[in-house]
Design a protein around this motif. Structure first.
Motif, PDB file in Angstrom:
ATOM      1  N   PRO A   1      56.880  88.366 -31.343  1.00  0.00           N
ATOM      2  CA  PRO A   1      55.540  88.526 -30.776  1.00  0.00           C
ATOM      3  C   PRO A   1      55.499  88.754 -29.264  1.00  0.00           C
ATOM      4  N   TYR A   2      56.574  88.411 -28.563  1.00  0.00           N
ATOM      5  CA  TYR A   2      56.615  88.584 -27.113  1.00  0.00           C
ATOM      6  C   TYR A   2      57.587  89.663 -26.660  1.00  0.00           C
ATOM      7  N   VAL A   3      58.654  89.831 -27.378  1.00  0.00           N
ATOM      8  CA  VAL A   3      59.782  90.627 -26.888  1.00  0.00           C
ATOM      9  C   VAL A   3      59.846  92.012 -27.542  1.00  0.00           C
TER      10      VAL A   3
ATOM     11  N   THR B   1      68.670  90.982 -21.215  1.00  0.00           N
ATOM     12  CA  THR B   1      67.690  90.306 -22.060  1.00  0.00           C
ATOM     13  C   THR B   1      66.932  89.273 -21.238  1.00  0.00           C
ATOM     14  N   TYR B   2      65.622  89.240 -21.451  1.00  0.00           N
ATOM     15  CA  TYR B   2      64.746  88.209 -20.869  1.00  0.00           C
ATOM     16  C   TYR B   2      64.854  88.125 -19.341  1.00  0.00           C
ATOM     17  N   ALA B   3      64.935  89.252 -18.654  1.00  0.00           N
ATOM     18  CA  ALA B   3      65.129  89.163 -17.201  1.00  0.00           C
ATOM     19  C   ALA B   3      64.432  90.232 -16.372  1.00  0.00           C
ATOM     20  N   PHE B   4      64.193  91.414 -16.922  1.00  0.00           N
ATOM     21  CA  PHE B   4      63.678  92.518 -16.100  1.00  0.00           C
ATOM     22  C   PHE B   4      62.287  92.209 -15.541  1.00  0.00           C
ATOM     23  N   HIS B   5      61.576  91.280 -16.175  1.00  0.00           N
ATOM     24  CA  HIS B   5      60.244  90.913 -15.689  1.00  0.00           C
ATOM     25  C   HIS B   5      60.293  90.149 -14.358  1.00  0.00           C
TER      26      HIS B   5
END
Length: 214
Positions: A202-204, A113-117
């Motif tokens: 809205p972001y995820v 979560t919240y990391a692949f970017h």
């Protein structure tokens, strides 16, 4: 390999849990439905799991509650220590999306979560191919992360952040390697996966990529 962001997480480690639970107004919308997002990833996971970007171990808690066997991978030393204190029964190893241990019996699900970017699109291609090779038959990749329908939507969100005077958020959206759904879909399809995306805030978006059987 995302290591250029480790210093950020070293500084963020102590306040990370407060941020994800809405204390920081600037990032409140990014982390909206945070617990729902964690649960969605856990619900889609199964079997033997490797979790990338463990951070402070929040997703790890939800995976454990489901009874899954988890190995954590985290490049930040400070984040890793916090996670290890929360989960002394879980192996949490220094590593990243491209540098992770082989698991006896193979891997059924890769989660994050919240990391692949933190990987460039080129690095994401390398990662997707490695995951296909590492996963057991029918295995999957389940990642929840900030991404956009297209580049126009990304630019619109940057402008919205600036209008709200959320300048740190706007800078993050510009400088980190946030990708678009068409690009990420192509990366994983070319690597041999069937891919689906579900919007969680809205972001995820939740990406579920299932290894095709050969």
């Amino acid at each position: 390999m995302g290591r250029e962001f480790v210093d950020l997480f070293e500084r963020w480690a102590e306040s990370y849990d407060e941020t994800v639970h809405g204390v920081d107004e600037e990032y409140k919308e990014v982390f909206s439905n945070y617990n729902v997002i964690l649960q969605a990833v856990a619900n889609a996971a199964g079997g033997t799991v490797v979790e990338f970007g463990v951070g402070t171990g929040n997703l790890t808690s939800v995976l454990k509650a489901k009874g899954l066997r988890v190995t954590g991978v985290e490049p930040s030393g400070k984040m890793r220590l916090i996670a290890m204190e929360k989960h002394p029964d879980v192996p949490i190893i220094e590593g990243d999306f491209l540098d992770y241990p082989s698991i006896e019996g193979g891997v059924d699900t890769f989660v994050s979560t919240y990391a692949f970017h933190h990987l460039t699109d080129t690095e994401k291609k390398i990662a997707a191919k490695r995951y296909f090779e590492s996963l057991n038959r029918g295995g999957k990749v389940v990642f929840a992360d900030t991404m956009f329908i297209d580049d126009t939507a990304k630019q619109r969100m940057i402008k919205q952040a600036e209008k709200q005077e959320f300048f740190n958020l706007a800078q993050d959206l510009r400088t980190e390697y946030y990708t678009t759904i068409p690009v990420l879909s192509e990366i994983f399809r070319e690597a041999g996966f069937d891919v689906e995306f579900t919007s969680l805030n809205p972001y995820v978006w939740l990406m579920s990529a299932v290894k095709k059987t050969q």
